[in-house]
Design a protein around this motif. Structure first.
Motif, PDB file in Angstrom:
ATOM      1  N   ILE A   1       0.845  -1.199   0.000  1.00  0.00           N
ATOM      2  CA  ILE A   1       0.000   0.000   0.000  1.00  0.00           C
ATOM      3  C   ILE A   1       0.881   1.251   0.000  1.00  0.00           C
ATOM      4  N   PRO A   2       0.648   2.172  -0.927  1.00  0.00           N
ATOM      5  CA  PRO A   2       1.475   3.379  -1.023  1.00  0.00           C
ATOM      6  C   PRO A   2       1.154   4.432   0.025  1.00  0.00           C
ATOM      7  N   GLN A   3       0.081   4.241   0.799  1.00  0.00           N
ATOM      8  CA  GLN A   3      -0.304   5.250   1.797  1.00  0.00           C
ATOM      9  C   GLN A   3       0.555   5.187   3.066  1.00  0.00           C
ATOM     10  N   ALA A   4       1.214   4.064   3.309  1.00  0.00           N
ATOM     11  CA  ALA A   4       2.077   3.928   4.491  1.00  0.00           C
ATOM     12  C   ALA A   4       3.514   4.241   4.072  1.00  0.00           C
ATOM     13  N   VAL A   5       3.963   5.447   4.365  1.00  0.00           N
ATOM     14  CA  VAL A   5       5.246   5.937   3.832  1.00  0.00           C
ATOM     15  C   VAL A   5       6.283   6.100   4.936  1.00  0.00           C
ATOM     16  N   THR A   6       7.480   5.601   4.666  1.00  0.00           N
ATOM     17  CA  THR A   6       8.612   5.883   5.535  1.00  0.00           C
ATOM     18  C   THR A   6       9.734   6.484   4.700  1.00  0.00           C
ATOM     19  N   TRP A   7      10.534   7.320   5.334  1.00  0.00           N
ATOM     20  CA  TRP A   7      11.676   7.952   4.659  1.00  0.00           C
ATOM     21  C   TRP A   7      12.949   7.349   5.221  1.00  0.00           C
ATOM     22  N   GLU A   8      13.831   6.939   4.324  1.00  0.00           N
ATOM     23  CA  GLU A   8      15.057   6.295   4.777  1.00  0.00           C
ATOM     24  C   GLU A   8      16.284   6.935   4.143  1.00  0.00           C
ATOM     25  N   GLN A   9      17.392   6.741   4.825  1.00  0.00           N
ATOM     26  CA  GLN A   9      18.660   7.300   4.337  1.00  0.00           C
ATOM     27  C   GLN A   9      19.367   6.269   3.473  1.00  0.00           C
ATOM     28  N   GLU A  10      19.665   6.640   2.233  1.00  0.00           N
ATOM     29  CA  GLU A  10      20.343   5.735   1.311  1.00  0.00           C
ATOM     30  C   GLU A  10      21.847   6.018   1.294  1.00  0.00           C
ATOM     31  N   PRO A  11      22.648   5.043   0.851  1.00  0.00           N
ATOM     32  CA  PRO A  11      24.104   5.245   0.787  1.00  0.00           C
ATOM     33  C   PRO A  11      24.478   6.468  -0.038  1.00  0.00           C
ATOM     34  N   GLU A  12      25.405   7.257   0.479  1.00  0.00           N
ATOM     35  CA  GLU A  12      25.838   8.465  -0.226  1.00  0.00           C
ATOM     36  C   GLU A  12      27.206   8.284  -0.886  1.00  0.00           C
ATOM     37  N   ARG A  13      27.832   7.157  -0.590  1.00  0.00           N
ATOM     38  CA  ARG A  13      29.140   6.857  -1.198  1.00  0.00           C
ATOM     39  C   ARG A  13      29.057   5.554  -1.966  1.00  0.00           C
ATOM     40  N   LEU A  14      29.731   5.502  -3.112  1.00  0.00           N
ATOM     41  CA  LEU A  14      29.666   4.350  -3.998  1.00  0.00           C
ATOM     42  C   LEU A  14      30.182   3.082  -3.311  1.00  0.00           C
ATOM     43  N   LYS A  15      31.216   3.201  -2.512  1.00  0.00           N
ATOM     44  CA  LYS A  15      31.787   2.037  -1.832  1.00  0.00           C
ATOM     45  C   LYS A  15      30.756   1.379  -0.921  1.00  0.00           C
ATOM     46  N   ILE A  16      30.003   2.186  -0.186  1.00  0.00           N
ATOM     47  CA  ILE A  16      28.975   1.655   0.721  1.00  0.00           C
ATOM     48  C   ILE A  16      27.844   1.034  -0.083  1.00  0.00           C
ATOM     49  N   TRP A  17      27.447   1.699  -1.166  1.00  0.00           N
ATOM     50  CA  TRP A  17      26.378   1.181  -2.032  1.00  0.00           C
ATOM     51  C   TRP A  17      26.759  -0.174  -2.597  1.00  0.00           C
ATOM     52  N   ILE A  18      28.002  -0.332  -3.056  1.00  0.00           N
ATOM     53  CA  ILE A  18      28.453  -1.599  -3.636  1.00  0.00           C
ATOM     54  C   ILE A  18      28.401  -2.719  -2.598  1.00  0.00           C
ATOM     55  N   LYS A  19      28.837  -2.442  -1.378  1.00  0.00           N
ATOM     56  CA  LYS A  19      28.782  -3.448  -0.316  1.00  0.00           C
ATOM     57  C   LYS A  19      27.336  -3.846  -0.023  1.00  0.00           C
ATOM     58  N   GLN A  20      26.451  -2.856   0.052  1.00  0.00           N
ATOM     59  CA  GLN A  20      25.039  -3.134   0.339  1.00  0.00           C
ATOM     60  C   GLN A  20      24.412  -3.962  -0.766  1.00  0.00           C
ATOM     61  N   ARG A  21      24.600  -3.559  -2.024  1.00  0.00           N
ATOM     62  CA  ARG A  21      23.962  -4.248  -3.138  1.00  0.00           C
ATOM     63  C   ARG A  21      24.590  -5.616  -3.395  1.00  0.00           C
ATOM     64  N   THR A  22      25.863  -5.777  -3.079  1.00  0.00           N
ATOM     65  CA  THR A  22      26.475  -7.097  -3.195  1.00  0.00           C
ATOM     66  C   THR A  22      25.821  -8.064  -2.215  1.00  0.00           C
ATOM     67  N   ARG A  23      25.557  -7.576  -0.996  1.00  0.00           N
ATOM     68  CA  ARG A  23      24.874  -8.417  -0.003  1.00  0.00           C
ATOM     69  C   ARG A  23      23.487  -8.785  -0.502  1.00  0.00           C
ATOM     70  N   TRP A  24      22.763  -7.813  -1.058  1.00  0.00           N
ATOM     71  CA  TRP A  24      21.429  -8.100  -1.587  1.00  0.00           C
ATOM     72  C   TRP A  24      21.488  -9.141  -2.706  1.00  0.00           C
ATOM     73  N   ALA A  25      22.440  -8.957  -3.620  1.00  0.00           N
ATOM     74  CA  ALA A  25      22.566  -9.882  -4.752  1.00  0.00           C
ATOM     75  C   ALA A  25      22.936 -11.286  -4.270  1.00  0.00           C
ATOM     76  N   ARG A  26      23.846 -11.363  -3.309  1.00  0.00           N
ATOM     77  CA  ARG A  26      24.223 -12.672  -2.766  1.00  0.00           C
ATOM     78  C   ARG A  26      23.024 -13.348  -2.112  1.00  0.00           C
ATOM     79  N   GLY A  27      22.245 -12.565  -1.383  1.00  0.00           N
ATOM     80  CA  GLY A  27      21.066 -13.118  -0.729  1.00  0.00           C
ATOM     81  C   GLY A  27      20.039 -13.609  -1.726  1.00  0.00           C
ATOM     82  N   ASN A  28      19.801 -12.818  -2.778  1.00  0.00           N
ATOM     83  CA  ASN A  28      18.817 -13.211  -3.793  1.00  0.00           C
ATOM     84  C   ASN A  28      19.270 -14.440  -4.574  1.00  0.00           C
TER      85      ASN A  28
END
Length: 418
Positions: A256-283
Motif C-alpha cells: 500500500i502506497p499510503q504507508a510511507v517511511t523515509w530512509e537514508q540511502e548510501p551516499e558513497r559508492l563504496k557503501i552502495w556496492i557493499k550493500q547491493r552485493t549483499r542483496w545480490a548474494r542473498g537473492n
C-alpha cells in the motif's frame, strides 16, 4: 552475401533476451498504473474502530547518528500511545547508540531497549529481530530499520489494512529516499526505488497478488511469524526469504502506497556496492534454494522465483554480452555484419527502458519531471551498468565462501550524518 560471425549470433541472442525482459516490463508498467488508480480509493476505507496492540521492532547496531530521529518519528505515530510498544534491539553497539536510547526512554514510556551482547548478539539483523520477537507483546509485529522516519499515519495505515483481511499475512508500505538530493548516486537510488515499487510491487500486486517484503516498513501477524520460525539468521536477504515462507503458508501480502517511511540511502559508492552485493548474494542464495524445488511451491510464488531467476541469469547474461560486444566494437577488435539493424533494435530497447522507467516514476507525485527524465537517460550507461559489477562480485564471494567453507556474514549499511 555476408557470412555471420559468432559475434553476430551472440548479439542477436543478447537482444532477444533483453527484449523479452523489456516486453514483460511493458505489462508490468500497465499493471502498475492500474494499481495506482485503485490505490487512490484506499484513503476512503473504513477507519479503525478497535485498535489492536502492536509491537514495533527496530534492530540497531552502531546507529547513534540516526536512531534518535527514528524513535522520535515512531513515537509520534498517529496511533493510541497505550496501544503500541517500541522495542529497539541494541545489538552489541560500540558507539553512543545506548546513550541516545537512554535519553529517549525518559521521553517515551512505551520505549523498551533490549541490549544483546555476544554470544546472544552480534549475529546480524535477523537474529536481532528474533530476540525482539521473544519479548514483543503485540498481536502484530512492525519492523523499521534504524535510519527510518515513518510518516505519522504510516503505522496506522499498515494496521488498518491487515486487520480487515484474515488472508493477509503481511502488509508492506512504501519507502522514500530522504537524502535523494545529496549527490548523483542518491538521485539514481531515488529513481530506482520508486520505479521498483510502482513497476514491480504495485504491478505484481495487481495481476498476481504478489508483493515482496522489504527490510523495513511492514507489518506481519505475530502468530504467523512464530509459526514459520521467525527470521532466517542464515539468509543475507531475510526479507525475500521471509516472503516465500509466508506464501508457502497460504497467506497473501499487500503493498500500500499510503504507508510511507523515509530512509537514508548510501551516499558513497563504496557503501552502495557493499550493500547491493549483499542483496545480490542473498537473492542468488534464495533462487538456488527454491528453484530446485520449484514444482513444490504455490504457483504464484513459483512464478516469482522463475522471474528473479530470469533476471539474474538471462537478463544479466544479455546485458553482459551486449556490453562486451559494444566495447570490442569500439576498439575495432570485432565488426558486426548485422550492425545496422541490430543497432536500431538496441536504440529502441534503450528508448523503451527510458519510457518504462519514467512512466513508473511519474506515478509518484513530483517525480515525473525533466530533470529525472535526463537522469534516467544517463542512468542506463552508468548506474545500471554497476549492477553487472555487483552481480559478478556477488557470484565471486558466494563461490569463494562455498570453497573455503566460510560462514556468511551480515553487513550493516554504514550511515551518514543526518
Amino acid at each position: 552475401m555476408k557470412v555471420l560471425t559468432f559475434w553476430d549470433y551472440a548479439f542477436v541472442i543478447s537482444m532477444v533476451m533483453t527484449w523479452s525482459v523489456l516486453l514483460y516490463h511493458i505489462l508490468l508498467t500497465y499493471f502498475g498504473y492500474r494499481y495506482f488508480l485503485i490505490s487512490l480509493d484506499f484513503e476512503e476505507d473504513e477507519e479503525i474502530k478497535e485498535y489492536p496492540f502492536i509491537s514495533v521492532l527496530v534492530p540497531a547496531h552502531n546507529e547513534e547518528k540516526v536512531i534518535g530521529n527514528t524513535v522520535d518519528a515512531i513515537a509520534r505515530a498517529y496511533y493510541p500511545r497505550d496501544k503500541f510498544e517500541i522495542i529497539v534491539i541494541n545489538d552489541n553497539s560500540t558507539d553512543g547508540t545506548g546513550e541516545v536510547l537512554k535519553e529517549k526512554q525518559k521521553l517515551y514510556p512505551n520505549l523498551k531497549v533490549l541490549e544483546i551482547k555476544p554470544p546472544l548478539g552480534a549475529k546480524g539483523k535477523s537474529n536481532a529481530l528474533n530476540q525482539g520477537l521473544k519479548i514483543a507483546k503485540g498481536d502484530y509485529i512492525l519492523v523499521y530499520d534504524a535510519d527510518n522516519t515513518p510518516e505519522r499515519k504510516a503505522i496506522y495505515n499498515l494496521v488498518r489494512f491487515i486487520i480487515k483481511d484474515d488472508n493477509l499475512g503481511a502488509v508492506v508500505g512504501k519507502f522514500r529516499t530522504r537524502n535523494k538530493d545529496k549527490n548523483l548516486l542518491t538521485r539514481f537510488i531515488n529513481i530506482e526505488t520508486l520505479s521498483f515499487q510502482w513497476l514491480i510491487q504495485a504491478s505484481r500486486n495487481y495481476f498476481l497478488g504478489l508483493t515482496t517484503i522489504p527490510g523495513t516498513n511492514f507489518i506481519i501477524r505475530k502468530d504467523l511469524l512464530e509459526k514459520i520460525g521467525g527470521w532466517n539468521i542464515h539468509s543475507l536477504t531475510e526479507d525475500t526469504e521471509l516472503t516465500i515462507r509466508i506464501y508457502k503458508e497460504g497467506y497473501r501480502i499487500k503493498w500500500i502506497p499510503q504507508a510511507v517511511t523515509w530512509e537514508q540511502e548510501p551516499e558513497r559508492l563504496k557503501i552502495w556496492i557493499k550493500q547491493r552485493t549483499r542483496w545480490a548474494r542473498g537473492n542468488i542464495s534464495v533462487i538456488a534454494q527454491y528453484l530446485k524445488n520449484i514444482f513444490s511451491l504455490r504457483s504464484k510464488i513459483a512464478f516469482d522465483i522463475i522471474y528473479f531467476s530470469y533476471i539474474y541469469l538471462v537478463a544479466f547474461s544479455a546485458i553482459l554480452i551486449s556490453d562486451i560486444i559494444f566495447g570490442l566494437g569500439l576498439l575495432k577488435v570485432i565488426k558486426l555484419h548485422l550492425g545496422g539493424p541490430l543497432f536500431t533494435i538496441w536504440i529502441l530497447a534503450y528508448l523503451l527502458f527510458i519510457t518504462e522507467t519514467f512512466i513508473s516514476l511519474s506515478l509518484e507525485r513530483g517525480e515525473g519531471n525533466l530533470k529525472n527524465l535526463l537522469l534516467i537517460c544517463l542512468m542506463y550507461f552508468t548506474y545500471c551498468q554497476l549492477w553487472l559489477f555487483v552481480v559478478i562480485r556477488a557470484i565471486y564471494f558466494t563461490l569463494k565462501d562455498r570453497i573455503t567453507g566460510k560462514t556468511v556474514k551480515w553487513y550493516k549499511t554504514e550511515r551518514s550524518s543526518e
